[in-house]
Write a protein that holds these residues in place. Sequence first.
Motif, PDB file in Angstrom:
ATOM      1  N   ARG B 222       0.827  -1.200   0.000  1.00  0.00           N
ATOM      2  CA  ARG B 222       0.000   0.000   0.000  1.00  0.00           C
ATOM      3  C   ARG B 222       0.870   1.263   0.000  1.00  0.00           C
ATOM      4  O   ARG B 222       0.612   2.215  -0.708  1.00  0.00           O
ATOM      5  CB  ARG B 222      -0.917  -0.007   1.227  1.00  0.00           C
ATOM      6  CG  ARG B 222      -1.999   1.024   1.151  1.00  0.00           C
ATOM      7  CD  ARG B 222      -2.935   0.989   2.350  1.00  0.00           C
ATOM      8  NE  ARG B 222      -3.367   2.333   2.677  1.00  0.00           N
ATOM      9  CZ  ARG B 222      -4.147   3.074   1.909  1.00  0.00           C
ATOM     10  NH1 ARG B 222      -4.603   2.603   0.786  1.00  0.00           N
ATOM     11  NH2 ARG B 222      -4.481   4.304   2.270  1.00  0.00           N
ATOM     12  N   LEU B 223       1.921   1.222   0.806  1.00  0.00           N
ATOM     13  CA  LEU B 223       2.800   2.389   0.881  1.00  0.00           C
ATOM     14  C   LEU B 223       3.658   2.544  -0.359  1.00  0.00           C
ATOM     15  O   LEU B 223       4.213   3.594  -0.616  1.00  0.00           O
ATOM     16  CB  LEU B 223       3.708   2.282   2.126  1.00  0.00           C
ATOM     17  CG  LEU B 223       3.012   2.543   3.451  1.00  0.00           C
ATOM     18  CD1 LEU B 223       3.920   2.157   4.614  1.00  0.00           C
ATOM     19  CD2 LEU B 223       2.609   4.001   3.580  1.00  0.00           C
ATOM     20  N   ASP B 224       3.757   1.474  -1.128  1.00  0.00           N
ATOM     21  CA  ASP B 224       4.586   1.522  -2.337  1.00  0.00           C
ATOM     22  C   ASP B 224       3.853   2.089  -3.531  1.00  0.00           C
ATOM     23  O   ASP B 224       4.403   2.181  -4.617  1.00  0.00           O
ATOM     24  CB  ASP B 224       5.091   0.122  -2.696  1.00  0.00           C
ATOM     25  CG  ASP B 224       6.363  -0.209  -1.952  1.00  0.00           C
ATOM     26  OD1 ASP B 224       6.970   0.733  -1.419  1.00  0.00           O
ATOM     27  OD2 ASP B 224       6.747  -1.380  -1.911  1.00  0.00           O
ATOM     28  N   ARG B 225       2.600   2.509  -3.350  1.00  0.00           N
ATOM     29  CA  ARG B 225       1.820   2.872  -4.523  1.00  0.00           C
ATOM     30  C   ARG B 225       2.365   4.082  -5.270  1.00  0.00           C
ATOM     31  O   ARG B 225       2.099   4.269  -6.437  1.00  0.00           O
ATOM     32  CB  ARG B 225       0.350   3.089  -4.153  1.00  0.00           C
ATOM     33  CG  ARG B 225       0.052   4.372  -3.399  1.00  0.00           C
ATOM     34  CD  ARG B 225      -1.376   4.354  -2.898  1.00  0.00           C
ATOM     35  NE  ARG B 225      -1.759   5.584  -2.264  1.00  0.00           N
ATOM     36  CZ  ARG B 225      -1.399   5.924  -1.031  1.00  0.00           C
ATOM     37  NH1 ARG B 225      -0.630   5.140  -0.319  1.00  0.00           N
ATOM     38  NH2 ARG B 225      -1.796   7.074  -0.510  1.00  0.00           N
ATOM     39  N   TYR B 226       3.144   4.927  -4.573  1.00  0.00           N
ATOM     40  CA  TYR B 226       3.642   6.104  -5.262  1.00  0.00           C
ATOM     41  C   TYR B 226       5.088   5.973  -5.709  1.00  0.00           C
ATOM     42  O   TYR B 226       5.720   6.941  -6.072  1.00  0.00           O
ATOM     43  CB  TYR B 226       3.459   7.352  -4.407  1.00  0.00           C
ATOM     44  CG  TYR B 226       4.152   7.330  -3.079  1.00  0.00           C
ATOM     45  CD1 TYR B 226       5.509   7.608  -2.978  1.00  0.00           C
ATOM     46  CD2 TYR B 226       3.462   7.033  -1.917  1.00  0.00           C
ATOM     47  CE1 TYR B 226       6.145   7.580  -1.779  1.00  0.00           C
ATOM     48  CE2 TYR B 226       4.093   7.006  -0.697  1.00  0.00           C
ATOM     49  CZ  TYR B 226       5.435   7.293  -0.625  1.00  0.00           C
ATOM     50  OH  TYR B 226       6.066   7.259   0.559  1.00  0.00           O
ATOM     51  N   VAL B 227       5.664   4.786  -5.640  1.00  0.00           N
ATOM     52  CA  VAL B 227       7.003   4.631  -6.204  1.00  0.00           C
ATOM     53  C   VAL B 227       6.940   3.635  -7.353  1.00  0.00           C
ATOM     54  O   VAL B 227       6.123   2.707  -7.356  1.00  0.00           O
ATOM     55  CB  VAL B 227       8.040   4.173  -5.172  1.00  0.00           C
ATOM     56  CG1 VAL B 227       8.366   5.286  -4.215  1.00  0.00           C
ATOM     57  CG2 VAL B 227       7.560   2.953  -4.431  1.00  0.00           C
ATOM     58  N   ALA B 228       7.788   3.849  -8.312  1.00  0.00           N
ATOM     59  CA  ALA B 228       7.803   2.979  -9.482  1.00  0.00           C
ATOM     60  C   ALA B 228       8.157   1.553  -9.061  1.00  0.00           C
ATOM     61  O   ALA B 228       9.069   1.346  -8.272  1.00  0.00           O
ATOM     62  CB  ALA B 228       8.822   3.493 -10.480  1.00  0.00           C
ATOM     63  N   THR B 229       7.378   0.603  -9.547  1.00  0.00           N
ATOM     64  CA  THR B 229       7.721  -0.787  -9.265  1.00  0.00           C
ATOM     65  C   THR B 229       8.294  -1.403 -10.546  1.00  0.00           C
ATOM     66  O   THR B 229       7.687  -1.295 -11.602  1.00  0.00           O
ATOM     67  CB  THR B 229       6.490  -1.577  -8.815  1.00  0.00           C
ATOM     68  OG1 THR B 229       5.384  -1.180  -9.623  1.00  0.00           O
ATOM     69  CG2 THR B 229       6.172  -1.298  -7.375  1.00  0.00           C
ATOM     70  N   HIS B 230       9.446  -1.967 -10.417  1.00  0.00           N
ATOM     71  CA  HIS B 230      10.098  -2.493 -11.621  1.00  0.00           C
ATOM     72  C   HIS B 230      10.042  -4.011 -11.630  1.00  0.00           C
ATOM     73  O   HIS B 230      10.100  -4.629 -10.606  1.00  0.00           O
ATOM     74  CB  HIS B 230      11.560  -2.049 -11.649  1.00  0.00           C
ATOM     75  CG  HIS B 230      11.694  -0.554 -11.677  1.00  0.00           C
ATOM     76  ND1 HIS B 230      11.374   0.199 -12.755  1.00  0.00           N
ATOM     77  CD2 HIS B 230      12.051   0.318 -10.712  1.00  0.00           C
ATOM     78  CE1 HIS B 230      11.559   1.473 -12.464  1.00  0.00           C
ATOM     79  NE2 HIS B 230      11.963   1.568 -11.236  1.00  0.00           N
TER      80      HIS B 230
END
Lengths: 248, 230
Positions: B222-230
């Motif tokens: 949930r907290l990762d939603r604003y960082v690019a996921t590669h």
Amino acid sequence: MLLQAMDIHKSFGESRILKGVDLTLDEGKVLVIIGPSGSGKTTLLRSLNLLELPEQGTLEINGKHVDFSKRLSKKETRDIRSQSAMVFQSHNLFPHKTVLENVIEGPVIVQKIPKDRAIDEAREILDQVGLIDYQNQYPFQLSGGQQQRVGIARAVALKPKLLLFDEPTSALDPELVSDVLKVMKDLATKGWTMVIVTHELKFAQEVADKVIFVDQGVISEEGTPDQLFQHPQHERTRRFLSRILQRT
Amino acid sequence: MAPFVLGEITIDWPLAFHSFWPILQGGLIYTIPLAIISFIFGLALAMLMALLRLSRVQVAQGIARVYISIIRGTPLLVQLAIIFYGLPDLGIEVSPFAGAVVALSMNVGGYAAETIRASILSVPKGQWEAGYTIGMNYAQVMRRIILPQAARVSVPPLSNTFISLVKDTSLASTITVTELFRRAQEITATSYDFLLLYSEAAFIYWVFCFILSIIQGRIESRLDRYVATH
């Protein structure tokens, strides 16, 4: 006179970066600062927004005055800082906020403008910089040029008297530079007072009312773009300009 | 002398069945609340200590350093003993549960302080400058810009702290809190079936921690939603 900086001195440890710089700018004018890296031009710009705190000198923006040789109160810092807003080389957008949230953060949280109104104004600004369709995206979803335009929108939304740009296109891929410069040109046309550190000489030629060449912590030459670019008086200015022109 | 034989393992199913609920109940009404309450207080304390450590005031830094050093340099079991058995000598008496909350909170406060401090420092300096340039003060930048980003970084280590805390609550059995492990101990006092009952206790702890690690994964994504996921 909107901006007047007098005798600004700033050191980092032993190295003296600014050695007594004077700067003035009238309302609605655009000042471009050029100079080799390490010359102190960025430090000078950052001092205007108090992101660097000079040891000596005075600064006056829109009637707010500070004397750096004295300890600044929180109110003095806040008052003078609120006269200007900075656009950073690396944009420094808030990654956990959407484009729209980035732009309304200052107006809503700092200036206490009602959120509805702030959103309306922010959308208008985003429209001007061509990013209205991206308002609900997060910064990482945008290209570098788009991110920088959001950075500009964030600064403009505060309606400061003075917009500061710290090499706004230096970190961008060449093909993204022109969109950002176009937005900045628009702002200049609309009468914003701007201080810009840049290596984009062609842009400077077009929008600047005044250009200063900073070298080794002092302003070694200043004048209109024509004077400075076509007829530089100093050898160091000539050498710097020819190096820049070769590069581009 | 009787020969050592690895006896046939016979499981006392009725005992396993009847003991399960009392042990689990100890977990539900003591272990989990103890862990959650201590974690909340502990995080607040850790945040305070992290801010003191980051402050420019030497005395504040010193206080936080000494505190963190004491907590990390002494066993939790000893901290519990001092609070529950030692403080009454000064006329301060606390209930077993409250004593456990105090000791565990202080413990989390010491360990998580460094986690929080490191995660705050991991946010780029440009974020501070961006906050200042739009007119925010220190508290506003910290709360609205820095901490949300630091939170993302600190979720994995703080989750580990919480999972450790859940297991550390078993030490509260030594100050008579009838939590999960103490329930198992109490039943062994009459049945003597140590292997069965302690294994049951271990199994329940494992289930708790397994559920927590699933929740941890959810929070992280949930907290990762604003960082690019590669």
